[in-house]
Design a protein around this motif. Structure first.
Motif, PDB file in Angstrom:
ATOM      1  N   VAL A   1      66.095  44.437  41.184  1.00  0.00           N
ATOM      2  CA  VAL A   1      65.290  44.787  41.979  1.00  0.00           C
ATOM      3  C   VAL A   1      64.049  45.693  42.426  1.00  0.00           C
ATOM      4  O   VAL A   1      62.975  46.044  42.944  1.00  0.00           O
ATOM      5  CB  VAL A   1      66.053  44.954  43.546  1.00  0.00           C
ATOM      6  N   PRO A   2      64.030  46.872  41.899  1.00  0.00           N
ATOM      7  CA  PRO A   2      62.957  47.853  41.800  1.00  0.00           C
ATOM      8  C   PRO A   2      61.693  47.162  41.144  1.00  0.00           C
ATOM      9  O   PRO A   2      61.179  47.418  41.439  1.00  0.00           O
ATOM     10  CB  PRO A   2      63.817  49.208  41.080  1.00  0.00           C
ATOM     11  N   VAL A   3      61.884  46.470  40.049  1.00  0.00           N
ATOM     12  CA  VAL A   3      60.613  46.342  39.515  1.00  0.00           C
ATOM     13  C   VAL A   3      60.004  45.163  39.883  1.00  0.00           C
ATOM     14  O   VAL A   3      58.875  44.720  40.322  1.00  0.00           O
ATOM     15  CB  VAL A   3      60.761  45.898  38.177  1.00  0.00           C
ATOM     16  N   ALA A   4      60.964  44.259  40.434  1.00  0.00           N
ATOM     17  CA  ALA A   4      60.459  42.804  41.392  1.00  0.00           C
ATOM     18  C   ALA A   4      59.432  43.805  42.703  1.00  0.00           C
ATOM     19  O   ALA A   4      58.790  43.123  43.277  1.00  0.00           O
ATOM     20  CB  ALA A   4      61.424  41.753  41.457  1.00  0.00           C
ATOM     21  N   LEU A   5      60.447  44.497  43.820  1.00  0.00           N
ATOM     22  CA  LEU A   5      59.759  45.175  44.158  1.00  0.00           C
ATOM     23  C   LEU A   5      58.641  46.145  44.273  1.00  0.00           C
ATOM     24  O   LEU A   5      57.755  45.874  44.652  1.00  0.00           O
ATOM     25  CB  LEU A   5      60.587  46.763  45.399  1.00  0.00           C
TER      26      LEU A   5
ATOM     27  N   ARG B   1      58.358  37.449  40.853  1.00  0.00           N
ATOM     28  CA  ARG B   1      59.598  36.743  40.527  1.00  0.00           C
ATOM     29  C   ARG B   1      61.197  38.111  41.348  1.00  0.00           C
ATOM     30  O   ARG B   1      62.020  38.487  40.588  1.00  0.00           O
ATOM     31  CB  ARG B   1      59.808  37.262  39.567  1.00  0.00           C
ATOM     32  N   PHE B   2      61.256  37.601  42.289  1.00  0.00           N
ATOM     33  CA  PHE B   2      62.692  38.182  43.329  1.00  0.00           C
ATOM     34  C   PHE B   2      64.299  38.040  42.894  1.00  0.00           C
ATOM     35  O   PHE B   2      64.295  37.911  42.798  1.00  0.00           O
ATOM     36  CB  PHE B   2      62.126  37.770  44.617  1.00  0.00           C
ATOM     37  N   THR B   3      64.008  36.498  42.176  1.00  0.00           N
ATOM     38  CA  THR B   3      65.734  35.826  41.193  1.00  0.00           C
ATOM     39  C   THR B   3      65.942  36.652  40.450  1.00  0.00           C
ATOM     40  O   THR B   3      66.735  36.787  39.719  1.00  0.00           O
ATOM     41  CB  THR B   3      64.921  34.941  41.547  1.00  0.00           C
ATOM     42  N   GLU B   4      64.958  36.722  39.319  1.00  0.00           N
ATOM     43  CA  GLU B   4      64.904  36.163  37.905  1.00  0.00           C
ATOM     44  C   GLU B   4      64.914  38.191  37.754  1.00  0.00           C
ATOM     45  O   GLU B   4      65.057  38.304  36.984  1.00  0.00           O
ATOM     46  CB  GLU B   4      63.464  35.998  37.337  1.00  0.00           C
TER      47      GLU B   4
ATOM     48  N   ARG C   1      43.848  34.479  51.201  1.00  0.00           N
ATOM     49  CA  ARG C   1      44.390  35.120  51.368  1.00  0.00           C
ATOM     50  C   ARG C   1      45.825  34.806  51.357  1.00  0.00           C
ATOM     51  O   ARG C   1      46.204  35.154  51.096  1.00  0.00           O
ATOM     52  CB  ARG C   1      43.770  36.487  52.535  1.00  0.00           C
ATOM     53  N   LEU C   2      46.257  33.886  51.971  1.00  0.00           N
ATOM     54  CA  LEU C   2      47.153  33.510  52.321  1.00  0.00           C
ATOM     55  C   LEU C   2      48.193  33.048  50.606  1.00  0.00           C
ATOM     56  O   LEU C   2      49.103  33.191  50.623  1.00  0.00           O
ATOM     57  CB  LEU C   2      47.831  32.467  52.949  1.00  0.00           C
ATOM     58  N   ALA C   3      47.041  32.356  50.137  1.00  0.00           N
ATOM     59  CA  ALA C   3      46.897  31.888  48.553  1.00  0.00           C
ATOM     60  C   ALA C   3      47.550  33.115  47.428  1.00  0.00           C
ATOM     61  O   ALA C   3      48.451  33.363  46.883  1.00  0.00           O
ATOM     62  CB  ALA C   3      45.598  30.966  47.813  1.00  0.00           C
ATOM     63  N   ALA C   4      46.831  34.696  47.869  1.00  0.00           N
ATOM     64  CA  ALA C   4      46.659  35.487  47.227  1.00  0.00           C
ATOM     65  C   ALA C   4      47.953  35.615  47.045  1.00  0.00           C
ATOM     66  O   ALA C   4      49.091  36.978  46.583  1.00  0.00           O
ATOM     67  CB  ALA C   4      45.563  36.332  47.713  1.00  0.00           C
ATOM     68  N   VAL C   5      48.310  35.575  48.343  1.00  0.00           N
ATOM     69  CA  VAL C   5      50.197  36.526  48.697  1.00  0.00           C
ATOM     70  C   VAL C   5      51.459  35.882  48.333  1.00  0.00           C
ATOM     71  O   VAL C   5      52.126  35.753  47.342  1.00  0.00           O
ATOM     72  CB  VAL C   5      50.078  36.512  50.401  1.00  0.00           C
ATOM     73  N   GLU C   6      51.127  33.981  47.824  1.00  0.00           N
ATOM     74  CA  GLU C   6      51.670  33.395  47.600  1.00  0.00           C
ATOM     75  C   GLU C   6      52.025  33.798  45.969  1.00  0.00           C
ATOM     76  O   GLU C   6      52.538  34.119  45.466  1.00  0.00           O
ATOM     77  CB  GLU C   6      51.697  31.644  47.834  1.00  0.00           C
ATOM     78  N   ASP C   7      50.791  33.750  45.666  1.00  0.00           N
ATOM     79  CA  ASP C   7      50.345  34.241  43.675  1.00  0.00           C
ATOM     80  C   ASP C   7      51.365  35.411  43.710  1.00  0.00           C
ATOM     81  O   ASP C   7      52.130  35.522  43.032  1.00  0.00           O
ATOM     82  CB  ASP C   7      49.118  34.132  43.635  1.00  0.00           C
ATOM     83  N   VAL C   8      51.343  36.372  44.657  1.00  0.00           N
ATOM     84  CA  VAL C   8      52.195  37.420  44.668  1.00  0.00           C
ATOM     85  C   VAL C   8      53.522  37.641  44.848  1.00  0.00           C
ATOM     86  O   VAL C   8      54.383  38.140  43.801  1.00  0.00           O
ATOM     87  CB  VAL C   8      51.463  38.891  45.478  1.00  0.00           C
ATOM     88  N   VAL C   9      53.719  37.195  45.715  1.00  0.00           N
ATOM     89  CA  VAL C   9      55.414  36.808  45.535  1.00  0.00           C
ATOM     90  C   VAL C   9      55.669  35.917  44.200  1.00  0.00           C
ATOM     91  O   VAL C   9      56.550  36.442  43.914  1.00  0.00           O
ATOM     92  CB  VAL C   9      55.787  35.702  46.805  1.00  0.00           C
TER      93      VAL C   9
ATOM     94  N   GLU D   1      61.396  34.191  51.664  1.00  0.00           N
ATOM     95  CA  GLU D   1      61.551  33.903  50.862  1.00  0.00           C
ATOM     96  C   GLU D   1      61.569  36.386  50.623  1.00  0.00           C
ATOM     97  O   GLU D   1      62.561  36.889  49.334  1.00  0.00           O
ATOM     98  CB  GLU D   1      60.310  34.647  48.915  1.00  0.00           C
ATOM     99  N   VAL D   2      60.844  36.889  51.140  1.00  0.00           N
ATOM    100  CA  VAL D   2      60.947  38.616  50.792  1.00  0.00           C
ATOM    101  C   VAL D   2      62.811  38.275  51.703  1.00  0.00           C
ATOM    102  O   VAL D   2      62.694  39.993  51.343  1.00  0.00           O
ATOM    103  CB  VAL D   2      59.685  38.994  51.503  1.00  0.00           C
ATOM    104  N   ASP D   3      62.617  38.288  52.435  1.00  0.00           N
ATOM    105  CA  ASP D   3      63.918  39.118  53.085  1.00  0.00           C
ATOM    106  C   ASP D   3      64.960  38.213  52.460  1.00  0.00           C
ATOM    107  O   ASP D   3      66.108  38.966  51.971  1.00  0.00           O
ATOM    108  CB  ASP D   3      63.966  37.627  54.799  1.00  0.00           C
ATOM    109  N   ALA D   4      65.062  36.935  52.000  1.00  0.00           N
ATOM    110  CA  ALA D   4      66.181  36.808  50.696  1.00  0.00           C
ATOM    111  C   ALA D   4      66.362  38.219  49.970  1.00  0.00           C
ATOM    112  O   ALA D   4      67.615  38.261  48.962  1.00  0.00           O
ATOM    113  CB  ALA D   4      66.051  35.648  50.130  1.00  0.00           C
ATOM    114  N   PHE D   5      64.824  38.155  49.121  1.00  0.00           N
ATOM    115  CA  PHE D   5      65.162  39.653  47.854  1.00  0.00           C
ATOM    116  C   PHE D   5      65.195  40.810  48.507  1.00  0.00           C
ATOM    117  O   PHE D   5      66.637  41.197  47.949  1.00  0.00           O
ATOM    118  CB  PHE D   5      63.721  39.282  47.741  1.00  0.00           C
TER     119      PHE D   5
END
Length: 178
Positions: A78-82, A72-75, A60-68, A119-123
């Motif tokens: 915002v609406p698309v990354a969200l 592409r939070f930094t590239e 489950r955690l690996a799947a969440v890491e893949d989603v994050v 990472e989510v909080d920074a986003f």
């Protein structure tokens, strides 16, 4: 790993996640039967129920890491990354519905979860700085609200892309900058 062995492992893990979400006392035998594999097959791979639980949580955690990573939070805007993040997490929550509280105490799990939260909080901070979210809400409010909306959307009987559309719209209109 052979293709059939990989399929069997995937079936055991996803079936275990689903069954344990419904009934935390589900046995390895019941999980194996529901997954369509022999109980001995599961015990050859996992020496104990705790090892199976750890593997489910790790998957489950690996799947969440893949989603994050895919969001592409930094590239990305915002609406698309969200939207990418939300749609991916809805799919993870549906595929891996079990939240194993006792696994959260494991140091390696805590580290991984902490990195993801950071990472989510920074986003979300980026979203605020770029004017997508209000600046006048309490610290952590956007993150906690997003988590609750994700749980709600994951349980809705609608396709993940549509649920993500609705969640993003609700999130950005509800605490979005005016």
């Amino acid at each position: 790993m052979r293709a059939d062995a990989a399929r069997n492992l995937e079936a055991v893990l996803t079936t275990g996640a689903r069954m344990l979400a419904d009934d935390p006392s589900s046995s390895i035998g019941a999980i194996a039967a529901e997954a369509g594999v022999d109980r001995r097959t599961v015990y050859r791979r996992f020496a104990s129920r705790e090892e199976l639980l750890a593997a489910i949580y790790d998957s489950r955690l690996a799947a969440v890491e893949d989603v994050v990573r895919a969001a592409r939070f930094t590239e990305t805007t915002v609406p698309v990354a969200l939207h990418r993040y939300v749609e991916g997490i809805i799919e993870v929550n549906r595929r891996w519905p079990v939240e194993l509280t006792r696994m959260r105490a494991e140091p390696s799990i805590q580290d991984r979860r902490s990195r993801l939260s950071t990472e989510v909080d920074a986003f979300l901070q980026r979203a605020t700085h770029e004017g997508f979210l209000r600046e006048d809400i309490p610290a952590g409010w956007a993150s906690r609200l997003l988590i609750q909306l994700l749980h709600l959307a994951s349980k809705e009987d609608m396709e993940a892309p549509r649920a993500a559309d609705l969640l993003v719209e609700t999130f950005l209109d509800g605490i979005g900058a005016r």
